[in-house]
Design a protein around this motif. Sequence first.
Motif, mmCIF file in Angstrom:
data_model
loop_
_atom_site.group_PDB
_atom_site.id
_atom_site.type_symbol
_atom_site.label_atom_id
_atom_site.label_comp_id
_atom_site.label_asym_id
_atom_site.label_seq_id
_atom_site.Cartn_x
_atom_site.Cartn_y
_atom_site.Cartn_z
ATOM 1 N N ALA A 102 0.969 -1.218 -0.080
ATOM 2 C CA ALA A 102 -0.092 -0.027 -0.160
ATOM 3 C C ALA A 102 0.807 1.193 -0.069
ATOM 4 C CB ALA A 102 -1.010 -0.054 1.172
ATOM 5 N N ALA A 103 2.169 1.074 0.760
ATOM 6 C CA ALA A 103 2.903 2.347 0.901
ATOM 7 C C ALA A 103 3.490 2.678 -0.608
ATOM 8 C CB ALA A 103 4.071 2.345 1.758
ATOM 9 N N ALA A 104 3.614 1.404 -1.524
ATOM 10 C CA ALA A 104 4.274 1.742 -2.811
ATOM 11 C C ALA A 104 3.372 2.261 -3.572
ATOM 12 C CB ALA A 104 4.831 0.229 -3.159
ATOM 13 N N TRP A 105 1.894 1.770 -3.522
ATOM 14 C CA TRP A 105 1.013 2.300 -4.225
ATOM 15 C C TRP A 105 0.651 3.902 -3.925
ATOM 16 C CZ3 TRP A 105 -2.296 -2.547 -3.461
ATOM 17 C CH2 TRP A 105 -2.049 -3.461 -4.347
ATOM 18 N N LEU A 106 0.677 4.109 -2.789
ATOM 19 C CA LEU A 106 0.622 5.585 -2.445
ATOM 20 C C LEU A 106 1.766 6.374 -2.958
ATOM 21 C CD1 LEU A 106 -1.099 7.145 -0.498
ATOM 22 C CD2 LEU A 106 0.285 6.774 1.416
ATOM 23 N N ALA A 107 2.935 5.911 -2.864
ATOM 24 C CA ALA A 107 4.050 6.883 -3.422
ATOM 25 C C ALA A 107 3.926 6.871 -4.829
ATOM 26 C CB ALA A 107 5.579 5.969 -3.101
ATOM 27 N N GLU A 108 3.370 5.834 -5.542
ATOM 28 C CA GLU A 108 3.254 6.030 -7.076
ATOM 29 C C GLU A 108 1.999 6.922 -7.412
ATOM 30 O OE1 GLU A 108 3.538 3.050 -10.893
ATOM 31 O OE2 GLU A 108 3.831 2.024 -8.896
ATOM 32 N N ALA A 137 4.631 -1.098 14.243
ATOM 33 C CA ALA A 137 5.891 -1.301 13.490
ATOM 34 C C ALA A 137 5.823 -1.879 12.082
ATOM 35 C CB ALA A 137 6.560 -2.827 14.282
ATOM 36 N N ALA A 138 4.613 -2.401 11.490
ATOM 37 C CA ALA A 138 4.173 -2.602 10.245
ATOM 38 C C ALA A 138 4.206 -1.124 9.292
ATOM 39 C CB ALA A 138 3.213 -3.422 9.930
ATOM 40 N N LEU A 139 3.458 -0.234 10.265
ATOM 41 C CA LEU A 139 3.311 1.060 9.609
ATOM 42 C C LEU A 139 4.546 1.905 9.437
ATOM 43 C CD1 LEU A 139 -0.047 2.109 11.337
ATOM 44 C CD2 LEU A 139 0.314 1.566 8.890
ATOM 45 N N GLY A 143 6.491 2.855 6.246
ATOM 46 C CA GLY A 143 6.019 4.217 5.954
ATOM 47 C C GLY A 143 4.618 4.530 5.559
ATOM 48 N N LEU A 144 3.776 3.537 5.740
ATOM 49 C CA LEU A 144 2.433 3.985 5.565
ATOM 50 C C LEU A 144 1.607 4.551 6.837
ATOM 51 C CD1 LEU A 144 0.248 3.164 3.172
ATOM 52 C CD2 LEU A 144 -0.575 1.294 4.955
ATOM 53 N N GLY A 175 -5.233 6.263 14.065
ATOM 54 C CA GLY A 175 -5.568 6.530 12.675
ATOM 55 C C GLY A 175 -6.098 5.564 11.859
ATOM 56 N N VAL A 176 -5.773 4.231 12.354
ATOM 57 C CA VAL A 176 -5.841 3.040 11.709
ATOM 58 C C VAL A 176 -7.479 3.005 11.597
ATOM 59 C CG1 VAL A 176 -5.940 0.485 11.566
ATOM 60 C CG2 VAL A 176 -3.951 2.060 12.111
ATOM 61 N N ARG A 177 -8.100 2.447 10.574
ATOM 62 C CA ARG A 177 -9.521 2.419 10.373
ATOM 63 C C ARG A 177 -9.946 1.033 10.605
ATOM 64 N NH1 ARG A 177 -10.884 6.379 5.420
ATOM 65 N NH2 ARG A 177 -9.055 7.704 5.566
#
Length: 300
Positions: A102-108, A137-139, A143-144, A175-177
């Motif tokens: 998800a972090a990769a998609w967000l960056a792209e 830790a995963a966040l 960096g997500l 902030g996690v939904r």
Amino acid sequence: AAKQRGKDNWVRFAAGMERPVHADAQLGAELRRGLDDGEFRVVYQPLVDLNRNLVTGVEALVRWAHPTRGMVSPADFIPVAERTGLIVPLGRFVLRETCRQAAAWLAEFGPEVVQKAGPNVSARQLHDPDFVDDVRAALADSGLPGEFLVLELTESAVLRGQQVSRALHELHGMGVRLALDDFGTGESSLSLLRAFPASIVKLDKSFVDGIELDEPGSPAAMARQAVARAVIQMAGALDLDTVAEGIENAEQAERLRQLGYSLGQGFHLAKPMSPEAVTRMLADQMPADQMPADQMPADQ
Ligand code: C2E
Ligand code: MG
Ligand code: MG
Ligand code: MG
């Protein structure tokens, strides 16, 4: 230790009267090996905005690429993973992989295109005292931002316990939904929603099946529509987003849209797919003026 082991054996034997513990133990060992050997994959099923026909998020679903049995469905191994406790390391893998992707998609593609991604979380994981730290830790490692992560929980998973309630509030604070999955199939939906910091409800597929059929005098079809309508009203009153699950044809999508469902998920809209396939879908729906140069069609 001997006494402890003896006790475990007794528990296993007693439990074996009701279910095939040998099968569990065998599949459990296979799961462990599969985890060590990196045989698990995450596929993603798009969540589609029913009004704009755009992908706005994905659900993360685990798959087991078994060397001899081929692709094994989660329905065949999640229950065993839960009973053996392996769901904790398996769930951690899915969580970390989803955050990374998800972090990769967000960056792209940016936040306009990628709004949220979410794995399923079992009761067993929620009861794990390290769960909140694992999410943090995963966040941090990916960096997500927490706002882009959605955890899908079932009503039965969040029902019990002060500890779970504390964990859920802590996640909410990050902030996690939180999404209530398979909504309508569990117990105590309404009282639960008051105590639980959810932001999304996912109407279970069983209420979507046949919802497009308007047979006069079909009590089953009318009942499904009544539930779908009640859930959307409740969600509106509580300021929750809604997702209708298991949409298999255009008539269902249209009926649910008319009822007020903003998001849909189902084979008619998009099947679970590889991360590469999701990337192509997201690239296709990017407004041309925001497209990264390397995504531009060659003739422009
Ligand atoms: P779920 O969370 O309700 O996920 C939706 C399931 O419905 C997925 O099955 C998806 O492929 C399927 N589905 C989506 N659209 C349609 C449709 O239009 N028609 C039909 N017939 N099915 C549709 P899948 O991937 O086999 O997963 C089954 C269940 O296994 C999930 O139900 C979830 O409860 C569990 N699961 C999957 N991955 C994980 C995981 O990583 N961790 C945990 N704890 N559970 C998982
Ligand atoms: Mg789910
Ligand atoms: Mg579901
Ligand atoms: Mg379901």
